[in-house]
Write a protein that holds these residues in place. Structure first.
Motif, PDB file in Angstrom:
ATOM      1  N   LYS A 185       0.750  -1.420   0.015  1.00 52.53           N
ATOM      2  CA  LYS A 185       0.041   0.151  -0.030  1.00 52.53           C
ATOM      3  C   LYS A 185       1.027   1.291  -0.040  1.00 52.53           C
ATOM      4  CE  LYS A 185      -4.295  -2.369   2.394  1.00 52.53           C
ATOM      5  NZ  LYS A 185      -5.079  -1.776   1.257  1.00 52.53           N
ATOM      6  N   PRO A 186       1.357   1.628  -1.319  1.00 52.87           N
ATOM      7  CA  PRO A 186       2.405   2.751  -1.247  1.00 52.87           C
ATOM      8  C   PRO A 186       2.126   4.089  -0.680  1.00 52.87           C
ATOM      9  CG  PRO A 186       1.640   2.161  -3.421  1.00 52.87           C
ATOM     10  CD  PRO A 186       1.155   1.006  -2.349  1.00 52.87           C
ATOM     11  N   TRP A 187       0.803   4.228  -0.789  1.00 54.18           N
ATOM     12  CA  TRP A 187       0.170   5.534  -0.316  1.00 54.18           C
ATOM     13  C   TRP A 187       0.228   5.830   1.125  1.00 54.18           C
ATOM     14  CZ3 TRP A 187      -4.027   4.675   2.803  1.00 54.18           C
ATOM     15  CH2 TRP A 187      -4.938   3.445   2.770  1.00 54.18           C
ATOM     16  N   ALA A 206      -1.470  19.832   4.108  1.00 53.03           N
ATOM     17  CA  ALA A 206      -2.090  18.569   4.486  1.00 53.03           C
ATOM     18  C   ALA A 206      -3.529  18.431   3.797  1.00 53.03           C
ATOM     19  CB  ALA A 206      -2.629  18.469   5.991  1.00 53.03           C
ATOM     20  N   ILE A 207      -4.082  19.294   3.391  1.00 56.67           N
ATOM     21  CA  ILE A 207      -5.166  19.317   2.423  1.00 56.67           C
ATOM     22  C   ILE A 207      -4.949  18.948   1.074  1.00 56.67           C
ATOM     23  CG2 ILE A 207      -7.212  20.425   1.253  1.00 56.67           C
ATOM     24  CD1 ILE A 207      -7.157  22.208   4.072  1.00 56.67           C
ATOM     25  N   ALA A 208      -3.829  19.540   0.562  1.00 57.14           N
ATOM     26  CA  ALA A 208      -3.369  19.356  -0.680  1.00 57.14           C
ATOM     27  C   ALA A 208      -2.838  17.965  -0.789  1.00 57.14           C
ATOM     28  CB  ALA A 208      -1.994  20.252  -1.184  1.00 57.14           C
ATOM     29  N   LEU A 213      -3.970  12.007  -2.686  1.00 60.28           N
ATOM     30  CA  LEU A 213      -3.954  10.664  -2.179  1.00 60.28           C
ATOM     31  C   LEU A 213      -5.460  10.300  -2.739  1.00 60.28           C
ATOM     32  CD1 LEU A 213      -3.053  10.867   1.591  1.00 60.28           C
ATOM     33  CD2 LEU A 213      -2.146   9.258  -0.013  1.00 60.28           C
ATOM     34  N   LEU A 214      -6.285  11.094  -2.885  1.00 57.76           N
ATOM     35  CA  LEU A 214      -7.694  10.472  -3.454  1.00 57.76           C
ATOM     36  C   LEU A 214      -7.529  10.114  -4.797  1.00 57.76           C
ATOM     37  CD1 LEU A 214      -9.880  13.334  -1.424  1.00 57.76           C
ATOM     38  CD2 LEU A 214     -10.094  10.748  -1.190  1.00 57.76           C
ATOM     39  N   ALA A 215      -6.609  10.658  -5.564  1.00 61.30           N
ATOM     40  CA  ALA A 215      -6.571  10.306  -6.871  1.00 61.30           C
ATOM     41  C   ALA A 215      -5.744   8.925  -7.127  1.00 61.30           C
ATOM     42  CB  ALA A 215      -5.655  11.559  -7.811  1.00 61.30           C
ATOM     43  N   ASP A 216      -5.470   8.228  -6.182  1.00 64.63           N
ATOM     44  CA  ASP A 216      -4.835   7.089  -6.306  1.00 64.63           C
ATOM     45  C   ASP A 216      -5.926   5.894  -6.492  1.00 64.63           C
ATOM     46  OD1 ASP A 216      -3.425   4.436  -5.789  1.00 64.63           O
ATOM     47  OD2 ASP A 216      -2.159   5.406  -4.327  1.00 64.63           O
ATOM     48  N   LEU A 227     -10.754   8.897   3.517  1.00 63.54           N
ATOM     49  CA  LEU A 227      -9.902   9.856   3.112  1.00 63.54           C
ATOM     50  C   LEU A 227     -10.703  11.162   2.839  1.00 63.54           C
ATOM     51  CD1 LEU A 227      -7.227   8.234   0.795  1.00 63.54           C
ATOM     52  CD2 LEU A 227      -6.670   9.360   2.969  1.00 63.54           C
ATOM     53  N   GLU A 228     -12.016  11.050   2.249  1.00 63.76           N
ATOM     54  CA  GLU A 228     -12.829  12.312   1.962  1.00 63.76           C
ATOM     55  C   GLU A 228     -12.997  12.701   3.451  1.00 63.76           C
ATOM     56  OE1 GLU A 228     -13.807  13.802  -0.494  1.00 63.76           O
ATOM     57  OE2 GLU A 228     -13.511  12.412  -2.355  1.00 63.76           O
TER      58      GLU A 228
END
Length: 281
Positions: A185-187, A206-208, A213-216, A227-228
């Motif tokens: 789990k590289p994220w 942190a928000i950025a 991360l959400l694009a993974d 994550l949301e």
């Protein structure tokens, strides 16, 4: 004369800060001592001591000889589970039991780590920092955070979780890099870094990070949902001192993401501890 006066002001400032910090440690230590004298704490302590001994014995009957645990390991894991926003008092009780049952320096180190996490979650920040400083100056603990194998998922999670609360990016990355390698789990290191940035007050960064991360595409539906929630919490509460809540949210997400990577017997141990928590709560 001006320089001399300035230096005196600086020294005076640090003396005041140091004195205030010492007073806070003393005050929080008294609260900790008072907690241990309370009837509910003592009753739970006795219950956990007896119950966890049985749960550990059952686990060891099912596990391979190389993956056996003792009561210290089980209490430390349970303390961490309590610390994920479930019960701060019981987290402290099981941390103490983990320390009492420790047979090795590594076990003492992990017990001290989960106790410090519990202190942070309780709001006893100065006492937690004082405990960390004492651990750092203990020669027996020197370099121990680096000596846990990548397969020791939950030990590394506890070490990384404390590092998040203390804003220590180096230890955070080291611990979660190991977990990422063991779980594919590289994220995970990026998520841990996000929580550390929040603890350090770098909310926009942190928000950025969370948006990236959400694009993974490898995230599960559950991981994406959590994550949301993290992004929403950072956006709404990040600047209002909610870093402990954010750290606990991240703890839960990473815990849930890696528990299925453990061997079957260990998964059953976690399931038994979850049932125990539900029955006691």
């Amino acid at each position: 004369m001006v320089i001399k006066g300035f230096l005196l002001q600086v020294v005076w400032f640090f003396l005041i800060v140091s004195s205030s910090s010492y007073a806070s440690v003393e005050s929080e230590q008294k609260k900790y001592d008072k907690l241990q004298d309370k009837w509910l704490y003592k009753s739970y302590y006795k219950l956990s001591k007896k119950t966890i001994k049985g749960i550990t014995k059952v686990y060891n009957l099912q596990a391979d000889e190389t993956k056996q645990v003792n009561s210290s390991n089980t209490h430390a894991l349970l303390a961490f589970m309590w610390s994920m926003g479930v019960n701060k008092k019981f987290a402290i009780a099981d941390s103490s039991l983990a320390n009492k049952n420790a047979d090795s320096i590594k076990e003492q180190y992990i017990a001290q780590t989960v106790l410090t996490i519990a202190m942070y979650n309780r709001g006893w920040t100065e006492l937690a920092k004082d405990m960390t400083q004492k651990s750092q100056h203990n020669p027996e603990f020197s370099g121990l955070s680096e000596k846990f194998h990548k397969e020791q998922l939950f030990a590394n999670l506890m070490i990384g979780s404390l590092a998040i609360r203390e804003g220590d990016l180096k230890v955070t990355q080291e611990a979660f890099n190991k977990i990422a390698l063991a779980t594919d789990k590289p994220w995970l290191p990026s998520l841990a870094k996000t929580a550390t940035l929040a603890a350090n007050g770098s909310i926009l960064d942190a928000i950025a990070n969370t948006k990236t991360l959400l694009a993974d595409p490898t995230l599960t539906a559950y991981e994406r949902e959590q994550l949301e929630q993290l992004k929403e919490k950072l956006t709404k509460d990040g600047s209002t001192g909610e870093s402990m809540d954010i750290a606990q949210l991240v703890d839960r997400l990473i815990f849930d993401s890696i528990k299925t990577e453990s061997n079957q017997a260990y998964q059953q141990l976690i399931s038994q501890l979850s049932d125990y928590i539900e029955n006691v709560s």
